[in-house]
Write a protein that holds these residues in place. Structure first.
Motif, short mmCIF file in Angstrom:
data_model
loop_
_atom_site.label_atom_id
_atom_site.label_comp_id
_atom_site.label_asym_id
_atom_site.label_seq_id
_atom_site.Cartn_x
_atom_site.Cartn_y
_atom_site.Cartn_z
N GLU A 1 -74.36 -10.97 -51.24
CA GLU A 1 -74.25 -9.77 -51.44
C GLU A 1 -74.06 -9.06 -50.05
OE1 GLU A 1 -76.92 -7.68 -54.25
OE2 GLU A 1 -77.69 -9.59 -54.97
N THR A 2 -73.26 -7.95 -49.94
CA THR A 2 -72.88 -7.38 -48.84
C THR A 2 -72.75 -5.71 -49.11
OG1 THR A 2 -71.45 -8.99 -47.99
CG2 THR A 2 -71.37 -6.70 -46.84
N LEU A 3 -73.74 -5.09 -48.47
CA LEU A 3 -73.71 -3.60 -48.49
C LEU A 3 -73.23 -2.90 -47.09
CD1 LEU A 3 -74.66 -1.05 -49.85
CD2 LEU A 3 -76.74 -1.37 -49.12
N VAL A 4 -72.13 -2.26 -47.11
CA VAL A 4 -71.73 -1.68 -45.84
C VAL A 4 -72.00 -0.05 -45.95
CG1 VAL A 4 -69.57 -1.13 -44.55
CG2 VAL A 4 -69.85 -3.25 -45.63
N ALA A 5 -72.43 0.40 -44.94
CA ALA A 5 -72.77 1.96 -44.68
C ALA A 5 -72.74 2.20 -43.54
CB ALA A 5 -74.22 2.15 -45.43
N THR A 6 -73.67 3.48 -42.93
CA THR A 6 -74.00 3.62 -41.48
C THR A 6 -75.36 3.33 -41.14
OG1 THR A 6 -74.24 5.97 -41.95
CG2 THR A 6 -72.02 5.29 -41.60
N VAL A 7 -75.62 3.52 -39.95
CA VAL A 7 -77.20 3.45 -39.49
C VAL A 7 -77.87 4.61 -40.17
CG1 VAL A 7 -78.63 3.60 -37.44
CG2 VAL A 7 -76.75 2.23 -37.45
N GLY A 8 -77.17 5.78 -40.52
CA GLY A 8 -77.80 7.08 -40.91
C GLY A 8 -78.26 6.92 -42.21
N ASP A 9 -77.39 6.16 -43.19
CA ASP A 9 -77.41 6.01 -44.45
C ASP A 9 -77.74 4.93 -45.24
OD1 ASP A 9 -75.11 4.88 -44.54
OD2 ASP A 9 -74.07 6.86 -45.54
N ILE A 10 -77.76 3.85 -44.57
CA ILE A 10 -77.79 2.44 -44.98
C ILE A 10 -79.43 2.41 -45.67
CG2 ILE A 10 -78.85 1.15 -43.04
CD1 ILE A 10 -76.59 -1.00 -44.23
N ALA A 11 -80.51 2.73 -45.27
CA ALA A 11 -81.67 2.56 -45.82
C ALA A 11 -81.89 3.30 -47.17
CB ALA A 11 -82.85 3.00 -45.12
N GLU A 12 -81.20 4.48 -47.11
CA GLU A 12 -81.45 5.25 -48.58
C GLU A 12 -80.48 4.45 -49.69
OE1 GLU A 12 -79.64 9.64 -50.38
OE2 GLU A 12 -80.04 9.21 -48.12
N LYS A 13 -79.20 4.29 -49.23
CA LYS A 13 -78.20 3.35 -49.98
C LYS A 13 -79.18 1.66 -50.56
CE LYS A 13 -73.87 5.34 -48.78
NZ LYS A 13 -72.54 5.07 -48.11
N ALA A 14 -79.61 1.35 -49.58
CA ALA A 14 -80.20 0.12 -50.00
C ALA A 14 -81.35 0.18 -51.00
CB ALA A 14 -80.78 -0.87 -48.74
N ALA A 15 -82.05 1.31 -50.76
CA ALA A 15 -82.99 1.69 -51.75
C ALA A 15 -82.54 1.98 -53.15
CB ALA A 15 -83.93 2.80 -51.17
N ALA A 16 -81.52 2.60 -53.18
CA ALA A 16 -81.07 3.22 -54.49
C ALA A 16 -80.33 2.20 -55.29
CB ALA A 16 -79.69 4.21 -54.10
N CYS A 17 -79.75 1.01 -54.51
CA CYS A 17 -79.25 -0.17 -55.24
C CYS A 17 -80.49 -1.37 -55.25
CB CYS A 17 -77.98 -0.49 -54.70
SG CYS A 17 -77.87 -1.25 -53.26
N HIS A 18 -81.69 -1.22 -54.88
CA HIS A 18 -82.60 -2.32 -55.02
C HIS A 18 -82.08 -3.48 -54.26
CE1 HIS A 18 -84.45 0.51 -57.73
NE2 HIS A 18 -83.39 0.50 -58.50
N PHE A 19 -81.72 -3.18 -53.07
CA PHE A 19 -81.29 -4.26 -52.24
C PHE A 19 -82.63 -4.97 -51.74
CE2 PHE A 19 -78.96 -6.55 -48.95
CZ PHE A 19 -77.70 -6.92 -49.31
N LYS A 20 -82.52 -6.27 -51.74
CA LYS A 20 -83.56 -7.09 -51.71
C LYS A 20 -83.62 -8.09 -50.60
CE LYS A 20 -85.74 -6.58 -56.32
NZ LYS A 20 -86.01 -6.87 -57.42
N ALA A 21 -84.59 -8.51 -49.87
CA ALA A 21 -84.58 -9.62 -49.04
C ALA A 21 -84.40 -10.97 -49.96
CB ALA A 21 -86.20 -9.71 -48.35
N PRO A 22 -83.86 -12.14 -49.10
CA PRO A 22 -83.72 -12.15 -47.69
C PRO A 22 -82.34 -11.75 -47.42
CG PRO A 22 -83.31 -14.41 -48.72
CD PRO A 22 -83.70 -13.42 -49.67
N ALA A 23 -82.34 -11.02 -46.32
CA ALA A 23 -80.92 -10.44 -45.70
C ALA A 23 -81.06 -10.11 -44.28
CB ALA A 23 -80.59 -8.66 -46.51
N VAL A 24 -79.82 -10.05 -43.71
CA VAL A 24 -79.68 -9.79 -42.47
C VAL A 24 -78.78 -8.44 -42.32
CG1 VAL A 24 -78.06 -10.68 -40.36
CG2 VAL A 24 -79.02 -12.22 -41.74
N PHE A 25 -79.46 -7.74 -41.39
CA PHE A 25 -79.15 -6.46 -41.08
C PHE A 25 -78.14 -6.31 -39.81
CE2 PHE A 25 -80.31 -2.07 -39.39
CZ PHE A 25 -79.36 -1.30 -40.10
#
Length: 506
Positions: free
Chosen positions: A207-231
């Motif tokens: 799975e890949t989630l693309v955003a910006t440094v400013g909003d990626i934490a919020e977007k990851a939380a909103a879609c329940h993005f889980k580990a293991p992942a590379v940032f």
């Protein structure tokens, strides 16, 4: 005498990214001690007799502590064993390989480091994100996103790191993502900098989630993005649209259950994986010796020189026949003057392994077409041997007998339910984890339904991909709704059928 420990990088996820050296030591292993992130299929490279010990660690869930893992490595090496310590990614990139190698050194035990493809590079690459690029990045750094909690204070110099290099790659950082992004912005990295998270990189469920440094934490939380992942942080992320290749494959995102026997499943699995599918090998049948103890087949082999034709209706039939022939100390020469017919190209190819070419192969691969292809070659007086499964249809021998041939049908093998996979199959269906089921015989269909104990109505969301019309008819008679059938009745044709269906669905 002491053994040796190989600290081996298993790669970032896809088992095929294991190095040749890694495979070499696995094939010689007495003991394999493996991590959570190592693909279980890697264990198939080890000898069946090898001891396999899982020591995986996930957040807040450690099978063994690191100290106990080290004690285990030392104990097994002192027993004189060849020990492969299989670690996700590379053992020296946040893999605690340094701690383990130092402990082995202090214990006076030999060890070897076998590097692996780190997820810091492999996961971005599979997401179409280069860590360097002549137009966007001349440097990159790999940073832990999960520092040792006992250190007291961070050893990451955020004031320097935030802007020192073009591309930043954080490993194990999903839980700390809000803190990481806050530190980057606070120390000069623009909030508009492109950023991406890649979960289960290089695997079919990536799975890949693309955003910006400013909003990626919020977007990851909103879609329940889980580990293991590379940032990944940097302008290289913006290159992804022009470099995507893995998650654009036609079968990407599709989970397919392959029901063929363990020996036959890999051919189909590899084809489907090349097209991007996630494959689960769940054999519903297995091959066993004939119920008559080879009595009929042994009688036929003893009289082999009197047959005009030997007809093979499956690759299993070919292999079972020649194993039994070799059991009697004979080889292909025993076929003498007999001509050979094969039901399809795969069966004909199986004959070539024994130095033989089929005289007749029909254009369409089913019993009716094989009979039609044989008709011009028969006078009605031939003696014909058909070594095959006990459960096979009678249409071919019945047709040949109507034409006057003397036909001996011998059990070469039986297909029985792979009852050992029933629980696995039920669990997959309960979790709705399967999109497509491949079936290459009517017996595979019947066994699937028996093992799963599912009603046809419970399977309305699953597509059954059939190798040919006979198998498809069995699915229809069982009340299954979603059925696709290969136009060419081969494994390649089945893979093509699934691909065409998926493209139409899209």
């Amino acid at each position: 005498m002491n053994g040796i420990v190989y600290l081996t990088g298993a790669g970032p996820g896809d088992y095929r990214l294991l190095t040749l050296r890694g495979r070499e030591v696995l094939e010689r292993a007495d003991v394999v001690i493996y991590d959570y992130l190592a693909d279980p299929r890697l264990l198939e490279f080890a000898p069946p007799t090898a001891e396999k010990i899982y020591v995986g660690k996930k957040a807040a869930d450690h099978t063994l502590s690191q100290d106990k893992i080290i004690d285990l490595l030392i104990a097994k090496a002192k027993e004189g064993k060849i020990v492969v310590r299989l670690k996700g990614g590379d053992p020296f990139v946040f893999g605690r390989g340094g701690e383990e190698s130092r402990a082995l050194h202090d214990a006076g035990l030999p060890f070897e480091i076998i590097p692996g493809v780190t997820s810091a590079i492999g996961a971005p690459a599979y997401a179409g994100i280069p860590v360097t690029d002549r137009t966007a990045a001349s440097s990159f750094a790999v940073v832990t996103g999960h520092e040792d909690p006992t250190k007291g204070q961070s050893s990451i110099h955020w004031d320097k790191l935030a802007t020192a290099v073009d591309t930043l790659v954080f490993l194990m950082g999903v839980h700390n993502l809000p803190s990481i992004t806050q530190q980057l912005v606070a120390h000069g990295r623009p909030a508009t900098t492109p950023a991406a998270l890649v979960r289960w990189g290089t695997k079919a469920d990536q799975e890949t989630l693309v955003a910006t440094v400013g909003d990626i934490a919020e977007k990851a939380a909103a879609c329940h993005f889980k580990a293991p992942a590379v940032f990944i942080v940097g302008d290289v992320v913006a290159l992804r649209p022009s470099m995507q290749w893995f998650d654009t494959k036609p079968l990407f995102g599709l989970t397919i259950a392959v029901t063929r026997t363990h020996a036959q499943a890999p051919d189909l699995t590899h084809r489907l994986e090349e097209l991007g599918a996630r494959c689960l090998e769940v054999p519903t049948i297995r091959i066993t010796p004939p119920t008559d103890g080879y009595q009929a087949l042994d009688t036929a082999i003893a009289d082999l020189e009197h047959y005009d034709w030997v007809i093979f209706t499956s690759t299993n039939g070919v292999d079972a026949f020649f194993r039994r022939l070799q059991h009697h100390g004979r080889d292909s020469r025993a076929l003498g003057r007999a001509k050979l017919a094969a039901i399809g190209s795969a069966t004909a190819k199986a004959l070539t392994a024994y130095g033989l070419q089929a005289d007749v192969v029909p254009g369409a691969y089913c019993a009716e077409d094989l009979a039609a292809a044989l008709e011009p070659h028969l006078s009605g007086k031939e003696r014909i041997l058909i070594p095959r499964a006990k459960e096979a249809r009678s249409v071919l021998p019945d047709t040949l007998r109507r034409w006057g041939a003397v036909v001996d049908v011998c059990q070469a093998y039986c297909t029985v339910e792979a009852s050992e996979n029933g629980a696995v199959l039920k669990d997959l269906l309960a979790r709705q984890a399967i999109d497509v089921v491949t079936v290459t015989s009517s017996s595979a269909v019947r066994s699937f339904l028996s093992l799963s104990q599912a009603q046809a109505s419970d399977l309305d969301d699953i597509t059954f991909a059939c190798i040919g019309p006979i198998t498809a008819r069995t699915c229809q008679e069982a009340g299954l709704k979603k059925i696709v059938t290969a136009q060419t009745y081969t494994i390649a044709g089945l893979a093509e059928c699934i691909t065409d269906w998926r493209i139409k669905q899209s």
